[in-house]
Design a protein around this motif. Structure first.
Motif, mmCIF file in Angstrom:
data_model
loop_
_atom_site.group_PDB
_atom_site.id
_atom_site.type_symbol
_atom_site.label_atom_id
_atom_site.label_comp_id
_atom_site.label_asym_id
_atom_site.label_seq_id
_atom_site.Cartn_x
_atom_site.Cartn_y
_atom_site.Cartn_z
ATOM 1 N N HIS A 14 0.839 -1.205 0.000
ATOM 2 C CA HIS A 14 0.000 0.000 0.000
ATOM 3 C C HIS A 14 0.875 1.256 0.000
ATOM 4 C CE1 HIS A 14 -3.027 2.928 1.280
ATOM 5 N NE2 HIS A 14 -3.958 2.043 0.992
ATOM 6 N N GLY A 15 1.911 1.267 0.838
ATOM 7 C CA GLY A 15 2.811 2.412 0.866
ATOM 8 C C GLY A 15 3.574 2.581 -0.435
ATOM 9 N N ALA A 16 3.938 1.470 -1.059
ATOM 10 C CA ALA A 16 4.693 1.541 -2.316
ATOM 11 C C ALA A 16 3.864 2.164 -3.436
ATOM 12 C CB ALA A 16 5.165 0.148 -2.716
ATOM 13 N N VAL A 17 2.562 1.910 -3.442
ATOM 14 C CA VAL A 17 1.706 2.544 -4.452
ATOM 15 C C VAL A 17 1.730 4.065 -4.273
ATOM 16 C CG1 VAL A 17 -0.666 2.801 -5.275
ATOM 17 C CG2 VAL A 17 0.213 0.535 -4.713
ATOM 18 N N ALA A 18 1.558 4.516 -3.020
ATOM 19 C CA ALA A 18 1.566 5.957 -2.764
ATOM 20 C C ALA A 18 2.915 6.571 -3.110
ATOM 21 C CB ALA A 18 1.223 6.216 -1.295
ATOM 22 N N SER A 20 5.186 5.485 -5.224
ATOM 23 C CA SER A 20 5.440 5.445 -6.671
ATOM 24 C C SER A 20 4.763 6.608 -7.383
ATOM 25 C CB SER A 20 4.935 4.118 -7.256
ATOM 26 O OG SER A 20 5.645 3.024 -6.733
ATOM 27 N N LEU A 21 3.495 6.833 -7.073
ATOM 28 C CA LEU A 21 2.766 7.893 -7.771
ATOM 29 C C LEU A 21 3.304 9.273 -7.413
ATOM 30 C CD1 LEU A 21 0.450 8.662 -9.655
ATOM 31 C CD2 LEU A 21 -1.031 8.803 -7.647
ATOM 32 N N SER A 22 3.696 9.476 -6.161
ATOM 33 C CA SER A 22 4.111 10.811 -5.735
ATOM 34 C C SER A 22 5.303 11.329 -6.538
ATOM 35 C CB SER A 22 4.450 10.799 -4.244
ATOM 36 O OG SER A 22 5.594 9.994 -3.996
ATOM 37 N N THR A 23 6.175 10.420 -6.982
ATOM 38 C CA THR A 23 7.363 10.857 -7.727
ATOM 39 C C THR A 23 7.055 11.198 -9.178
ATOM 40 O OG1 THR A 23 7.927 8.571 -8.318
ATOM 41 C CG2 THR A 23 8.868 9.451 -6.281
ATOM 42 N N ARG A 24 5.890 10.781 -9.677
ATOM 43 C CA ARG A 24 5.589 11.008 -11.098
ATOM 44 C C ARG A 24 4.543 12.075 -11.327
ATOM 45 N NH1 ARG A 24 8.708 7.554 -13.975
ATOM 46 N NH2 ARG A 24 8.816 9.480 -15.171
ATOM 47 N N SER A 138 6.761 2.986 1.080
ATOM 48 C CA SER A 138 6.633 4.284 0.418
ATOM 49 C C SER A 138 7.995 4.875 0.077
ATOM 50 C CB SER A 138 5.857 5.239 1.327
ATOM 51 O OG SER A 138 5.706 6.509 0.724
ATOM 52 N N LEU A 139 8.931 4.831 1.038
ATOM 53 C CA LEU A 139 10.264 5.389 0.800
ATOM 54 C C LEU A 139 11.006 4.613 -0.278
ATOM 55 C CD1 LEU A 139 11.348 6.137 4.477
ATOM 56 C CD2 LEU A 139 11.025 7.838 2.679
ATOM 57 N N GLY A 140 10.908 3.274 -0.238
ATOM 58 C CA GLY A 140 11.587 2.470 -1.238
ATOM 59 C C GLY A 140 11.043 2.714 -2.636
ATOM 60 N N ALA A 141 9.724 2.752 -2.769
ATOM 61 C CA ALA A 141 9.123 2.990 -4.075
ATOM 62 C C ALA A 141 9.397 4.403 -4.573
ATOM 63 C CB ALA A 141 7.618 2.747 -4.010
ATOM 64 N N ALA A 142 9.420 5.376 -3.643
ATOM 65 C CA ALA A 142 9.744 6.748 -4.047
ATOM 66 C C ALA A 142 11.174 6.832 -4.568
ATOM 67 C CB ALA A 142 9.550 7.692 -2.862
ATOM 68 N N GLY A 143 12.086 6.075 -3.943
ATOM 69 C CA GLY A 143 13.459 6.053 -4.441
ATOM 70 C C GLY A 143 13.543 5.479 -5.843
ATOM 71 N N ALA A 155 6.378 7.658 -17.489
ATOM 72 C CA ALA A 155 5.652 7.332 -16.261
ATOM 73 C C ALA A 155 4.624 6.238 -16.495
ATOM 74 C CB ALA A 155 4.970 8.579 -15.701
ATOM 75 N N ARG A 156 4.054 6.161 -17.697
ATOM 76 C CA ARG A 156 3.068 5.105 -17.955
ATOM 77 C C ARG A 156 3.719 3.738 -17.877
ATOM 78 N NH1 ARG A 156 1.112 8.341 -23.239
ATOM 79 N NH2 ARG A 156 3.387 8.541 -23.280
ATOM 80 N N LEU A 157 4.920 3.621 -18.423
ATOM 81 C CA LEU A 157 5.637 2.347 -18.368
ATOM 82 C C LEU A 157 6.078 2.035 -16.931
ATOM 83 C CD1 LEU A 157 6.960 -0.044 -19.826
ATOM 84 C CD2 LEU A 157 8.960 1.415 -20.239
#
Length: 410
Positions: A14-18, A20-24, A138-143, A155-157
């Motif tokens: 759940h955190g990774a979804v948030a 991921s999107l925040s960086t794009r 969240s931090l890992g996905a944002a990185g 970003a779509r890919l």
């Protein structure tokens, strides 16, 4: 996979979804040629969707069981990750963000409700660590998202690939969640389905106020820490960005260790102590005129409020008519806090200056030591006498009490 590890993986996904999107978001803004005002309106849609979805989520968890609801809604949340980037026009982006927010709020409610039920079964606190896993995800996905953005990946890919990977993680984790028959046996006798869009009971509102204060400080600090360092301490871009990173790392680390602290001190004492630490951090921020001192203040703010939101959700899940209804009530209040905190901080900063704005935030967290006693437990309620079916009793029943349901510390 044990139920504890399974729900931890769900929180991380759940955190990774948030994250991921925040960086794009900048890519989406450039791709659709959005003005700041239009993007700001679009960013309101996830909160609106979450408000609409949360009451529905608690009813789904009641009807189908929190395990089934969590598996379905985490798949919906992960699967919807690519929707905003796929929007061809601004109007479609509004709809995509509305659906995305609805999935966010619904999955948030049911996974926290399942975590409350698992706490009861294990008879020990786990909520703080689970929220720590959310921060790690969240931090890992944002990185990863920052690396993808730096490399110029579409970003779509990027988001489609992350969506598929997180769908697989959520599906694998879902198979290990606590069975529905175990959680259904924890319901109070005669529990009725959650109501639609009804105000929470007074006890839930008071618990929600605890969560509101903690989330207000977190949201204001996360959104304004870098600006504060730039405008007040004249920090450069690197040091200004470090304030947000330090804040998030302090919160994640404290949450990962928080369950041990809660077992030692009890939730009421943890909220009191956390509130005082956050107040100290606010005072440091308000008086700081050098970057390192201001960063230290934001670190203390993060340390202070880190475990309070998980404790509020756990207390609400135990105090509500059902875990899902209690969690939904508090989550709705805290979403409102997260939505209003950045705007209120900006208005106060514009009218009275940044130190005055954070003086107000310090006053908000000063309420926490006085509100802490509302996390004490209500009188135990009779549970559903229908236990798990004999042929389905895969997990031995544990006493339906939890050290996350406040039993000490006050």
């Amino acid at each position: 996979m044990t139920p504890h590890r399974a729900i931890a993986a769900v929180f991380a996904a759940h955190g990774a979804v948030a994250g991921s999107l925040s960086t794009r978001i900048p890519w989406i803004q450039d791709h659709l040629h959005l003005s700041p005002a239009t993007l700001g309106l679009a960013m309101l849609c996830p909160s609106i969707g979450a408000f609409l979805g949360m009451p529905v989520a608690s009813r789904l968890a009641f009807r189908y069981g929190s395990r089934t609801a969590t598996r379905a809604l985490i798949a919906l949340w992960c699967g919807g990750l690519a929707l905003p980037a796929l929007a061809p026009v601004p109007a479609a982006l509004f709809v995509a963000f509305l659906l995305f927010g609805c999935a966010a709020g619904m999955s948030d409610v049911v996974m926290n409700a399942h975590a409350v039920e698992l706490e009861r079964h294990l008879d020990r606190p786990i909520m703080s660590g689970l929220h720590g896993m959310w921060s790690v995800g969240s931090l890992g996905a944002a990185g990863l998202g920052a690396l993808a953005a730096q490399a110029g990946v579409d970003a779509r890919l990027h988001l489609a690939a992350m969506s598929l990977a997180l769908l697989a993680l959520g599906a694998a984790a879902g198979r290990g969640l606590l069975p529905n028959h175990v959680t259904a046996a924890q319901r109070p006798a005669g529990a009725a389905p959650p109501r639609r869009f009804a105000l929470p009971a007074r006890g839930i509102l008071l618990i929600g106020l605890v969560g509101f204060c903690a989330t207000f400080a977190e949201g204001a600090s996360a959104n304004w820490s870098a600006v504060y360092l730039t405008r007040v301490t004249e920090a450069g871009p690197g040091l200004a960005a470090a304030a947000y990173t330090v804040l998030m790392l302090c919160m994640a680390g404290t949450r990962l260790l928080g369950d041990r602290i809660i077992r030692l001190l009890g939730p009421v004492t943890c909220v009191r102590a956390g509130g005082l630490v956050a107040v100290a951090g606010g005072v440091v921020v308000v008086t700081a005129r050098t970057p390192l001192l201001a960063i230290a203040g934001f670190a203390l703010l993060g340390l202070g409020v880190a475990v309070i939101m998980p404790l509020a959700l756990a207390a609400a899940g135990n105090a509500g008519p059902t875990a899902g209804e209690g969690v939904a009530g508090v989550a709705t209040i805290t979403y409102l806090s997260g939505l209003t905190a950045p705007a209120v901080t900006g208005w106060l900063a514009g009218a009275f200056g940044y130190p005055a704005a954070f003086a107000f935030i310090t006053a908000v967290v000063l309420l926490l030591p006085f509100l802490a006693p509302v996390l004490r437990p209500a009188a135990p309620r009779p549970l559903d006498p229908a236990g798990p079916a004999e042929e389905d009793a895969l997990i031995p029943a544990a006493p339906c009490r939890s050290s996350a349901r406040p039993t000490s510390g006050g």
